[in-house]
Structures are given as C-alpha cells and as structure tokens.
Design a protein around this motif. Structure first.
Motif, PDB file in Angstrom:
ATOM      1  N   ALA A  38     -10.276  12.729  63.728  1.00  0.00           N
ATOM      2  CA  ALA A  38     -10.238  14.134  63.326  1.00  0.00           C
ATOM      3  C   ALA A  38      -9.079  14.293  62.340  1.00  0.00           C
ATOM      4  O   ALA A  38      -7.955  13.901  62.627  1.00  0.00           O
ATOM      5  CB  ALA A  38     -10.042  15.023  64.532  1.00  0.00           C
ATOM      6  N   VAL A  39      -9.356  14.832  61.174  1.00  0.00           N
ATOM      7  CA  VAL A  39      -8.332  15.021  60.144  1.00  0.00           C
ATOM      8  C   VAL A  39      -7.451  16.198  60.556  1.00  0.00           C
ATOM      9  O   VAL A  39      -7.951  17.286  60.848  1.00  0.00           O
ATOM     10  CB  VAL A  39      -8.976  15.274  58.761  1.00  0.00           C
ATOM     11  CG1 VAL A  39      -7.910  15.494  57.698  1.00  0.00           C
ATOM     12  CG2 VAL A  39      -9.872  14.107  58.375  1.00  0.00           C
ATOM     13  N   CYS A  40      -6.154  15.968  60.592  1.00  0.00           N
ATOM     14  CA  CYS A  40      -5.191  16.977  61.052  1.00  0.00           C
ATOM     15  C   CYS A  40      -5.326  18.289  60.290  1.00  0.00           C
ATOM     16  O   CYS A  40      -5.490  18.301  59.072  1.00  0.00           O
ATOM     17  CB  CYS A  40      -3.770  16.464  60.877  1.00  0.00           C
ATOM     18  SG  CYS A  40      -3.410  15.039  61.873  1.00  0.00           S
ATOM     19  N   ASN A  46     -13.009  11.616  59.577  1.00  0.00           N
ATOM     20  CA  ASN A  46     -13.152  10.317  58.919  1.00  0.00           C
ATOM     21  C   ASN A  46     -13.892   9.410  59.887  1.00  0.00           C
ATOM     22  O   ASN A  46     -13.654   9.447  61.093  1.00  0.00           O
ATOM     23  CB  ASN A  46     -11.797   9.713  58.573  1.00  0.00           C
ATOM     24  CG  ASN A  46     -11.056  10.532  57.540  1.00  0.00           C
ATOM     25  OD1 ASN A  46     -11.658  11.235  56.750  1.00  0.00           O
ATOM     26  ND2 ASN A  46      -9.742  10.457  57.556  1.00  0.00           N
ATOM     27  N   LEU A  47     -14.782   8.590  59.350  1.00  0.00           N
ATOM     28  CA  LEU A  47     -15.654   7.782  60.192  1.00  0.00           C
ATOM     29  C   LEU A  47     -15.659   6.341  59.682  1.00  0.00           C
ATOM     30  O   LEU A  47     -15.699   6.106  58.473  1.00  0.00           O
ATOM     31  CB  LEU A  47     -17.064   8.373  60.116  1.00  0.00           C
ATOM     32  CG  LEU A  47     -18.177   7.682  60.873  1.00  0.00           C
ATOM     33  CD1 LEU A  47     -19.136   8.742  61.389  1.00  0.00           C
ATOM     34  CD2 LEU A  47     -18.932   6.747  59.969  1.00  0.00           C
ATOM     35  N   LEU A  58     -16.334   6.420  55.773  1.00  0.00           N
ATOM     36  CA  LEU A  58     -16.694   7.698  55.165  1.00  0.00           C
ATOM     37  C   LEU A  58     -15.584   8.692  55.459  1.00  0.00           C
ATOM     38  O   LEU A  58     -15.140   8.811  56.603  1.00  0.00           O
ATOM     39  CB  LEU A  58     -18.019   8.192  55.737  1.00  0.00           C
ATOM     40  CG  LEU A  58     -19.188   7.221  55.568  1.00  0.00           C
ATOM     41  CD1 LEU A  58     -20.359   7.659  56.423  1.00  0.00           C
ATOM     42  CD2 LEU A  58     -19.593   7.129  54.121  1.00  0.00           C
ATOM     43  N   LEU A  59     -15.148   9.395  54.438  1.00  0.00           N
ATOM     44  CA  LEU A  59     -14.012  10.308  54.566  1.00  0.00           C
ATOM     45  C   LEU A  59     -14.441  11.765  54.396  1.00  0.00           C
ATOM     46  O   LEU A  59     -15.377  12.073  53.660  1.00  0.00           O
ATOM     47  CB  LEU A  59     -12.943   9.965  53.528  1.00  0.00           C
ATOM     48  CG  LEU A  59     -12.407   8.530  53.559  1.00  0.00           C
ATOM     49  CD1 LEU A  59     -11.449   8.298  52.404  1.00  0.00           C
ATOM     50  CD2 LEU A  59     -11.747   8.233  54.891  1.00  0.00           C
ATOM     51  N   ASN A  60     -13.703  12.636  55.063  1.00  0.00           N
ATOM     52  CA  ASN A  60     -13.843  14.079  54.924  1.00  0.00           C
ATOM     53  C   ASN A  60     -15.258  14.593  55.175  1.00  0.00           C
ATOM     54  O   ASN A  60     -15.803  15.364  54.400  1.00  0.00           O
ATOM     55  CB  ASN A  60     -13.334  14.531  53.543  1.00  0.00           C
ATOM     56  CG  ASN A  60     -11.867  14.216  53.377  1.00  0.00           C
ATOM     57  OD1 ASN A  60     -11.088  14.373  54.316  1.00  0.00           O
ATOM     58  ND2 ASN A  60     -11.485  13.758  52.206  1.00  0.00           N
ATOM     59  N   LEU A  61     -15.822  14.159  56.296  1.00  0.00           N
ATOM     60  CA  LEU A  61     -17.144  14.630  56.694  1.00  0.00           C
ATOM     61  C   LEU A  61     -17.033  15.945  57.445  1.00  0.00           C
ATOM     62  O   LEU A  61     -16.084  16.154  58.207  1.00  0.00           O
ATOM     63  CB  LEU A  61     -17.821  13.609  57.614  1.00  0.00           C
ATOM     64  CG  LEU A  61     -18.079  12.223  57.066  1.00  0.00           C
ATOM     65  CD1 LEU A  61     -18.640  11.324  58.156  1.00  0.00           C
ATOM     66  CD2 LEU A  61     -19.028  12.275  55.889  1.00  0.00           C
ATOM     67  N   GLN A  65     -22.262  16.673  59.028  1.00  0.00           N
ATOM     68  CA  GLN A  65     -22.408  15.340  58.430  1.00  0.00           C
ATOM     69  C   GLN A  65     -22.072  14.248  59.436  1.00  0.00           C
ATOM     70  O   GLN A  65     -22.731  13.210  59.480  1.00  0.00           O
ATOM     71  CB  GLN A  65     -21.518  15.203  57.197  1.00  0.00           C
ATOM     72  CG  GLN A  65     -21.962  16.039  56.030  1.00  0.00           C
ATOM     73  CD  GLN A  65     -20.923  16.065  54.914  1.00  0.00           C
ATOM     74  OE1 GLN A  65     -19.728  16.190  55.174  1.00  0.00           O
ATOM     75  NE2 GLN A  65     -21.394  15.950  53.685  1.00  0.00           N
ATOM     76  N   LEU A  66     -21.049  14.483  60.242  1.00  0.00           N
ATOM     77  CA  LEU A  66     -20.657  13.522  61.269  1.00  0.00           C
ATOM     78  C   LEU A  66     -21.788  13.314  62.275  1.00  0.00           C
ATOM     79  O   LEU A  66     -22.137  12.183  62.601  1.00  0.00           O
ATOM     80  CB  LEU A  66     -19.391  13.997  61.984  1.00  0.00           C
ATOM     81  CG  LEU A  66     -18.979  13.194  63.214  1.00  0.00           C
ATOM     82  CD1 LEU A  66     -18.652  11.751  62.832  1.00  0.00           C
ATOM     83  CD2 LEU A  66     -17.814  13.849  63.913  1.00  0.00           C
ATOM     84  N   ILE A  67     -22.371  14.388  62.743  1.00  0.00           N
ATOM     85  CA  ILE A  67     -23.467  14.285  63.707  1.00  0.00           C
ATOM     86  C   ILE A  67     -24.652  13.540  63.104  1.00  0.00           C
ATOM     87  O   ILE A  67     -25.255  12.677  63.750  1.00  0.00           O
ATOM     88  CB  ILE A  67     -23.864  15.681  64.218  1.00  0.00           C
ATOM     89  CG1 ILE A  67     -22.731  16.243  65.077  1.00  0.00           C
ATOM     90  CG2 ILE A  67     -25.174  15.637  65.000  1.00  0.00           C
ATOM     91  CD1 ILE A  67     -22.882  17.694  65.434  1.00  0.00           C
ATOM     92  N   GLU A  68     -24.972  13.827  61.851  1.00  0.00           N
ATOM     93  CA  GLU A  68     -26.065  13.115  61.171  1.00  0.00           C
ATOM     94  C   GLU A  68     -25.775  11.620  61.106  1.00  0.00           C
ATOM     95  O   GLU A  68     -26.657  10.788  61.334  1.00  0.00           O
ATOM     96  CB  GLU A  68     -26.260  13.658  59.760  1.00  0.00           C
ATOM     97  CG  GLU A  68     -26.900  15.015  59.699  1.00  0.00           C
ATOM     98  CD  GLU A  68     -26.951  15.580  58.290  1.00  0.00           C
ATOM     99  OE1 GLU A  68     -26.764  14.824  57.307  1.00  0.00           O
ATOM    100  OE2 GLU A  68     -27.176  16.797  58.158  1.00  0.00           O
TER     101      GLU A  68
END
Length: 77
Positions: A38-40, A46-47, A58-61, A65-68
């Motif tokens: 989790a980005v502060c 970020n994944l 992958l950054l800044n989802l 987008q994360l769930i997808e």
C-alpha cells in the motif's frame, strides 16, 4: 487477515507493516505469488508478481486495477 478484496482473503500467506507501509502476500494454487504494498498516504498500490523469480512489477494501481490483476494472476495456467 485484512485484505483489499474479501474474495482473496483465503490466499493471504503473510502480512507485514513497517511504519506507514503495509505489505500483503497472496499465494495462489498455480504457484504464483503476488506481493502488494500500500503506497503511503494514498489509495494506490504497488504489485509484484512472483513465480520462483520476479515476473512483473506494477506501480500506482488503483483498488479496482489491483483486484483485476489479482484475479488475472490467480487464473494463470
């Protein structure tokens, strides 16, 4: 364990919190793992996709987008 999406809770294998950053590792039956940070002070994530080595980052989802991406990785053959 706490998760972004309840349907993935059973795949959580590790959770860590360091200062304001939380990491959740999901392990799927297809031998893939996903590390989510989790980005502060944002609602972004970020994944990192792992299968014996790092496959993708992958950054800044967004949450959606994360769930997808979790669903996509869970269904990798």
């Amino acid at each position: 364990m706490k998760t972004i999406a309840n349907e993935y809770e059973k795949y959580i294998t590790k959770q860590t919190k360091i200062n304001d950053t939380s990491q959740t590792i999901y392990t799927f039956e297809n031998d893939y793992q996903v590390s989510v940070l989790a980005v502060c002070n944002t609602s972004l994530f970020n994944l990192m996709i792992i299968q014996h080595e790092i496959k993708d980052i992958l950054l800044n989802l967004t949450r959606e987008q994360l769930i997808e991406k979790l669903e996509e990785v869970k269904n990798y053959a």
